[in-house]
Design an enzyme around this catalytic site. Sequence first.
Site, PDB file in Angstrom:
ATOM      1  N   LEU A 163      18.758  78.033  57.933  1.00  0.00           N
ATOM      2  CA  LEU A 163      19.528  79.197  57.484  1.00  0.00           C
ATOM      3  C   LEU A 163      19.535  79.215  55.959  1.00  0.00           C
ATOM      4  O   LEU A 163      19.447  78.167  55.313  1.00  0.00           O
ATOM      5  CB  LEU A 163      20.965  79.113  58.022  1.00  0.00           C
ATOM      6  CG  LEU A 163      21.100  79.194  59.552  1.00  0.00           C
ATOM      7  CD1 LEU A 163      22.532  78.887  59.995  1.00  0.00           C
ATOM      8  CD2 LEU A 163      20.665  80.563  60.068  1.00  0.00           C
TER       9      LEU A 163
ATOM     10  N   GLU B 255      31.555  81.752  60.673  1.00  0.00           N
ATOM     11  CA  GLU B 255      30.484  82.632  61.143  1.00  0.00           C
ATOM     12  C   GLU B 255      29.754  81.948  62.297  1.00  0.00           C
ATOM     13  O   GLU B 255      29.510  82.553  63.342  1.00  0.00           O
ATOM     14  CB  GLU B 255      29.535  82.955  59.971  1.00  0.00           C
ATOM     15  CG  GLU B 255      28.777  84.266  60.120  1.00  0.00           C
ATOM     16  CD  GLU B 255      27.776  84.272  61.240  1.00  0.00           C
ATOM     17  OE1 GLU B 255      27.767  85.238  62.023  1.00  0.00           O
ATOM     18  OE2 GLU B 255      26.998  83.293  61.358  1.00  0.00           O
TER      19      GLU B 255
HETATM   20  N1  FOL Z   1      23.577  84.561  64.442  1.00  0.00           N
HETATM   21  C1  FOL Z   1      24.654  84.472  63.640  1.00  0.00           C
HETATM   22  N2  FOL Z   1      25.565  85.443  63.634  1.00  0.00           N
HETATM   23  N3  FOL Z   1      24.830  83.413  62.852  1.00  0.00           N
HETATM   24  C2  FOL Z   1      23.939  82.399  62.834  1.00  0.00           C
HETATM   25  O1  FOL Z   1      24.124  81.427  62.080  1.00  0.00           O
HETATM   26  C3  FOL Z   1      22.800  82.443  63.670  1.00  0.00           C
HETATM   27  N4  FOL Z   1      21.886  81.422  63.706  1.00  0.00           N
HETATM   28  C4  FOL Z   1      20.851  81.532  64.529  1.00  0.00           C
HETATM   29  C5  FOL Z   1      20.709  82.666  65.320  1.00  0.00           C
HETATM   30  N5  FOL Z   1      21.585  83.657  65.289  1.00  0.00           N
HETATM   31  C6  FOL Z   1      22.652  83.563  64.476  1.00  0.00           C
HETATM   32  C7  FOL Z   1      19.837  80.439  64.614  1.00  0.00           C
HETATM   33  N6  FOL Z   1      20.248  79.194  64.010  1.00  0.00           N
HETATM   34  C8  FOL Z   1      23.112  76.630  65.619  1.00  0.00           C
HETATM   35  C9  FOL Z   1      22.406  76.269  64.475  1.00  0.00           C
HETATM   36  C10 FOL Z   1      21.458  77.145  63.960  1.00  0.00           C
HETATM   37  C11 FOL Z   1      21.195  78.357  64.569  1.00  0.00           C
HETATM   38  C12 FOL Z   1      21.921  78.714  65.702  1.00  0.00           C
HETATM   39  C13 FOL Z   1      22.874  77.842  66.212  1.00  0.00           C
HETATM   40  C14 FOL Z   1      24.139  75.691  66.179  1.00  0.00           C
HETATM   41  O2  FOL Z   1      24.139  74.504  65.896  1.00  0.00           O
HETATM   42  N7  FOL Z   1      25.077  76.219  66.979  1.00  0.00           N
HETATM   43  C15 FOL Z   1      26.148  75.505  67.639  1.00  0.00           C
HETATM   44  C16 FOL Z   1      27.399  75.533  66.790  1.00  0.00           C
HETATM   45  C17 FOL Z   1      27.622  74.263  66.118  1.00  0.00           C
HETATM   46  C18 FOL Z   1      28.896  74.311  65.266  1.00  0.00           C
HETATM   47  O3  FOL Z   1      29.976  74.577  65.816  1.00  0.00           O
HETATM   48  O4  FOL Z   1      28.766  74.127  64.059  1.00  0.00           O
HETATM   49  C19 FOL Z   1      26.481  76.245  68.933  1.00  0.00           C
HETATM   50  O5  FOL Z   1      27.071  75.589  69.810  1.00  0.00           O
HETATM   51  O6  FOL Z   1      26.212  77.441  69.032  1.00  0.00           O
END
Ligand code: FOL
Length: 212
Positions: free
Chosen positions: A26, A34
Amino acid sequence: MPAALELTLVVAATARDMGIGAAGGLPWTGLRKEMAYFARVTKRGDGNAVIMGRKTWDSIPPKFRPLKGRLNVVISRSFAPGLPKDPVGGPDSDGPVEASSLEMALAYLKTRQTQTNSEGRVFVIGGAQIYAAALGLAEARRVLLTRVMSDFSCDTFFPIVLGGEAAASEASQKWVQRTRAEHAAWIGEELAEATQTENGTEYEFQMWEKLE
Ligand code: FOL
């Protein structure tokens, strides 16, 4: 019978040029609320799936993947052709399911939804190549866009411009921004103030839909 499968793209992008990524990740760090919104919205309900490209999969911290509580489907041309079988990790795991194309990913999810009689939501979570493929399909119905007002240097961009002059004619499809109330109703939660600020970065949660 499950309804026809529809796709919701989820993306955070810079307002200036729809930048979504830099150097394999990102463009920003520390937009924790977010990211929490992303996680809540993609998890809410039963049997949801997230579809992503292999580079996006690689960009997720290993401790967070597969994204829990959602069936993860990863696309790579290097995966075996044909309809994917069970998820890696077993039929009841969060996957990932490995698909050789977006079309195969959708065929898999349709079959699975029919077999399990479930109607989980299907989210496309990037990156640019997978968003572009999804935007070419009639199934792509809506975009949950987080418009990031600060400028970040990016090397990856969302393929269409939402907002500004371009939105009405983009890709000869008509994309319209839904109201805050419509957005809240679809995601199933109240929406906070129009503009959020975290670590000095302003952003706004939006929902766009494609007209028939
Ligand atoms: N859409 C939006 N609105 N924000 C984003 O940051 C995003 N990122 C992606 C796709 N659409 C998005 C792709 N990149 C995670 C990391 C990178 C990523 C998507 C998801 C991730 O680690 N998600 C975890 C949350 C962890 C936390 O709580 O910090 C999850 O469980 O979704």
